[in-house]
Write a protein that holds these residues in place. Sequence first.
Motif, PDB file in Angstrom:
ATOM      1  N   GLY A  23       0.396   1.470   8.454  1.00 13.41           N
ATOM      2  CA  GLY A  23       1.821   1.667   8.202  1.00 13.41           C
ATOM      3  C   GLY A  23       2.192   1.370   6.751  1.00 13.41           C
ATOM      4  N   ILE A  24       1.650   0.276   6.220  1.00 12.02           N
ATOM      5  CA  ILE A  24       1.934  -0.089   4.819  1.00 12.02           C
ATOM      6  C   ILE A  24       1.371   0.986   3.887  1.00 12.02           C
ATOM      7  CG2 ILE A  24       1.635  -1.828   3.001  1.00 12.02           C
ATOM      8  CD1 ILE A  24       1.142  -3.928   5.164  1.00 12.02           C
ATOM      9  N   ILE A  25       0.131   1.412   4.184  1.00  9.48           N
ATOM     10  CA  ILE A  25      -0.515   2.429   3.339  1.00  9.48           C
ATOM     11  C   ILE A  25       0.301   3.727   3.363  1.00  9.48           C
ATOM     12  CG2 ILE A  25      -2.590   3.854   3.069  1.00  9.48           C
ATOM     13  CD1 ILE A  25      -4.197   1.504   4.293  1.00  9.48           C
ATOM     14  N   ALA A  26       0.717   4.128   4.563  1.00 12.22           N
ATOM     15  CA  ALA A  26       1.476   5.381   4.713  1.00 12.22           C
ATOM     16  C   ALA A  26       2.771   5.333   3.906  1.00 12.22           C
ATOM     17  CB  ALA A  26       1.785   5.627   6.187  1.00 12.22           C
ATOM     18  N   GLU A  27       3.424   4.184   3.933  1.00 12.63           N
ATOM     19  CA  GLU A  27       4.678   4.022   3.192  1.00 12.63           C
ATOM     20  C   GLU A  27       4.468   4.224   1.693  1.00 12.63           C
ATOM     21  OE1 GLU A  27       7.252   0.339   3.306  1.00 12.63           O
ATOM     22  OE2 GLU A  27       6.944   0.707   5.445  1.00 12.63           O
ATOM     23  N   ARG A  28       3.454   3.514   1.163  1.00 13.34           N
ATOM     24  CA  ARG A  28       3.176   3.635  -0.282  1.00 13.34           C
ATOM     25  C   ARG A  28       2.813   5.077  -0.641  1.00 13.34           C
ATOM     26  NH1 ARG A  28       4.456  -1.112  -0.100  1.00 13.34           N
ATOM     27  NH2 ARG A  28       6.371   0.075   0.045  1.00 13.34           N
ATOM     28  N   TYR A  29       2.004   5.693   0.231  1.00 11.95           N
ATOM     29  CA  TYR A  29       1.558   7.059  -0.039  1.00 11.95           C
ATOM     30  C   TYR A  29       2.750   8.018  -0.067  1.00 11.95           C
ATOM     31  CZ  TYR A  29      -0.901  11.505   0.440  1.00 11.95           C
ATOM     32  OH  TYR A  29      -1.353  12.781   0.255  1.00 11.95           O
ATOM     33  N   SER A  30       3.655   7.819   0.884  1.00 11.77           N
ATOM     34  CA  SER A  30       4.801   8.750   0.961  1.00 11.77           C
ATOM     35  C   SER A  30       5.752   8.551  -0.222  1.00 11.77           C
ATOM     36  CB  SER A  30       5.539   8.583   2.286  1.00 11.77           C
ATOM     37  OG  SER A  30       6.126   7.298   2.326  1.00 11.77           O
ATOM     38  N   GLU A  31       5.641   7.405  -0.891  1.00  7.58           N
ATOM     39  CA  GLU A  31       6.444   7.196  -2.107  1.00  7.58           C
ATOM     40  C   GLU A  31       5.839   7.934  -3.300  1.00  7.58           C
ATOM     41  OE1 GLU A  31       7.811   2.660  -0.783  1.00  7.58           O
ATOM     42  OE2 GLU A  31       6.341   2.959  -2.390  1.00  7.58           O
ATOM     43  N   GLY A  32       4.674   8.543  -3.074  1.00  8.86           N
ATOM     44  CA  GLY A  32       4.066   9.349  -4.129  1.00  8.86           C
ATOM     45  C   GLY A  32       2.966   8.643  -4.915  1.00  8.86           C
ATOM     46  N   HIS A  33       2.610   7.429  -4.515  1.00  9.47           N
ATOM     47  CA  HIS A  33       1.575   6.708  -5.255  1.00  9.47           C
ATOM     48  C   HIS A  33       0.171   7.207  -4.914  1.00  9.47           C
ATOM     49  CE1 HIS A  33       4.598   4.003  -6.658  1.00  9.47           C
ATOM     50  NE2 HIS A  33       4.922   3.603  -5.442  1.00  9.47           N
ATOM     51  N   ASP A  34      -0.735   7.066  -5.873  1.00  9.03           N
ATOM     52  CA  ASP A  34      -2.152   7.302  -5.598  1.00  9.03           C
ATOM     53  C   ASP A  34      -2.735   5.997  -5.079  1.00  9.03           C
ATOM     54  OD1 ASP A  34      -2.252   9.943  -6.426  1.00  9.03           O
ATOM     55  OD2 ASP A  34      -2.527   9.393  -8.530  1.00  9.03           O
ATOM     56  N   LEU A  35      -3.496   6.083  -4.003  1.00 11.29           N
ATOM     57  CA  LEU A  35      -3.968   4.851  -3.368  1.00 11.29           C
ATOM     58  C   LEU A  35      -5.479   4.804  -3.186  1.00 11.29           C
ATOM     59  CD1 LEU A  35      -1.444   4.315  -0.451  1.00 11.29           C
ATOM     60  CD2 LEU A  35      -1.603   3.026  -2.562  1.00 11.29           C
ATOM     61  N   VAL A  36      -6.073   3.700  -3.642  1.00 10.08           N
ATOM     62  CA  VAL A  36      -7.452   3.393  -3.299  1.00 10.08           C
ATOM     63  C   VAL A  36      -7.382   2.107  -2.483  1.00 10.08           C
ATOM     64  CG1 VAL A  36      -9.718   2.710  -4.183  1.00 10.08           C
ATOM     65  CG2 VAL A  36      -8.381   4.454  -5.388  1.00 10.08           C
ATOM     66  N   VAL A  37      -7.935   2.139  -1.274  1.00  7.51           N
ATOM     67  CA  VAL A  37      -7.821   0.997  -0.375  1.00  7.51           C
ATOM     68  C   VAL A  37      -9.209   0.414  -0.113  1.00  7.51           C
ATOM     69  CG1 VAL A  37      -7.123   0.259   1.930  1.00  7.51           C
ATOM     70  CG2 VAL A  37      -5.771   1.982   0.712  1.00  7.51           C
ATOM     71  N   VAL A  38      -9.365  -0.867  -0.381  1.00  5.01           N
ATOM     72  CA  VAL A  38     -10.644  -1.547  -0.153  1.00  5.01           C
ATOM     73  C   VAL A  38     -10.501  -2.410   1.095  1.00  5.01           C
ATOM     74  CG1 VAL A  38     -12.278  -3.241  -1.079  1.00  5.01           C
ATOM     75  CG2 VAL A  38     -11.178  -1.591  -2.612  1.00  5.01           C
TER      76      VAL A  38
END
Length: 400
Positions: A23-38
């Motif tokens: 849920g947290i990842i989806a939120e950040r992604y939908s804000e347009g950020h590029d995400l690398v998750v470890v």
Amino acid sequence: MLIVQKYGGSSVADATCIKRVAGIIAERYSEGHDLVVVLSAQGDTTDDLIEKAAELNPNPTRREMDVLLSTGEQISIALMAMALESMGLPVVTLTAWQVPIRTSSDYSAARIKKIETERLRNELDKRRIVIVAGFQGLNKNDDITTLGRGGSDTTAVALAAALHADLCQIFTDVEGVYSADPRKVKSARKLDEITYDEMLELASLGAQVLHNRSVELAKRYGVNLEVLSSFVRASGTIVKEVTKLETSKISGVAKDNNVARIAILGLRDEPGIAFKVFRVVSSAKINVDIILQSIGRESTKDISFTVPSADMDTAVKALEAQRDALGFASISADASVSKVSIVGAGMMSATGIATLMFEALYDAKVNISMISTSEIKISVLVNESDADRAIQAIHDKFFG
Ligand code: ASP
Ligand code: MG
């Protein structure tokens, strides 16, 4: 923004936790950020794997241990990807050898040497969320390595440095870095900011928030680091080069029970003795921390020092073996000691910090057996049974 996020074992412990994090990842992604998750291994997975190994072999090679332990993180990334896919999000998982993350050869304690960013960039360009397995790497023989317990933090910071990420967030089960262990000291407070140097001291003093090496890397490459909770939506602690002056002169109090004191009595009071003593200890590959030498009297002197508890017996044996060459009267060792430290960048410009600490210990009737100081740290050695009382008294004195 390009954000590298790392979620620890407790944050991905089960399906509920994984969904929360997704849920947290989806939120950040939908804000347009590029995400690398470890990701770390789920919950106690790494400990469980260590137990499984022990059932079969008390002394497995470190190479095969790394093959085993690196599997925990692979489970986490696959499960997280599935959770995100079920939400309709574009995602790709990468093990460290797919990235690749190149490390030194020391199995179970490898250091990251180089991270290739081409594949990562390509995936990010496709607007995919990239999920990377933490803690693992590949050495020059293409063998699997791991970075040491807690090493996923280091994977995250190294990725943030290699990709010049705008922010590296370390998600955990506490809300940030505290002025003392919040499980032990009720009045412990969350810090808004802490310097890299303070964090480094706290990390090496046993505050188990961040992997030591991750803080070193963050400092070296100026990575914007934040420690925060995946369970509670609140801002965490920012780790940076300089912080605004907080009202308290110190940032934190920490204790380390993992120390032992060795005392060598009746050494000759002549040049070269300290050199000979510590040459014996360092040849045994043992790290010495606090050192105390008495003033010579009647042509003899005493030297005491601390080592990690696990190395105490080895150190004593090595010194006993050189008894004739070193010429001492007796040697004693005590593992029931604890190192209590205060850390604060503000110490450099303030006076009376040590006095306050010693006063707190006096009030709590705690005896000090050794003292050591650096620019931003004061450590005292006390009886292990006094350590929690000491922490509480010192914390009350500075933060009360
Ligand atoms: N799973 C590894 C450990 O338990 C690495 C990590 O969690 O950072 O130490
Ligand atoms: Mg950790």
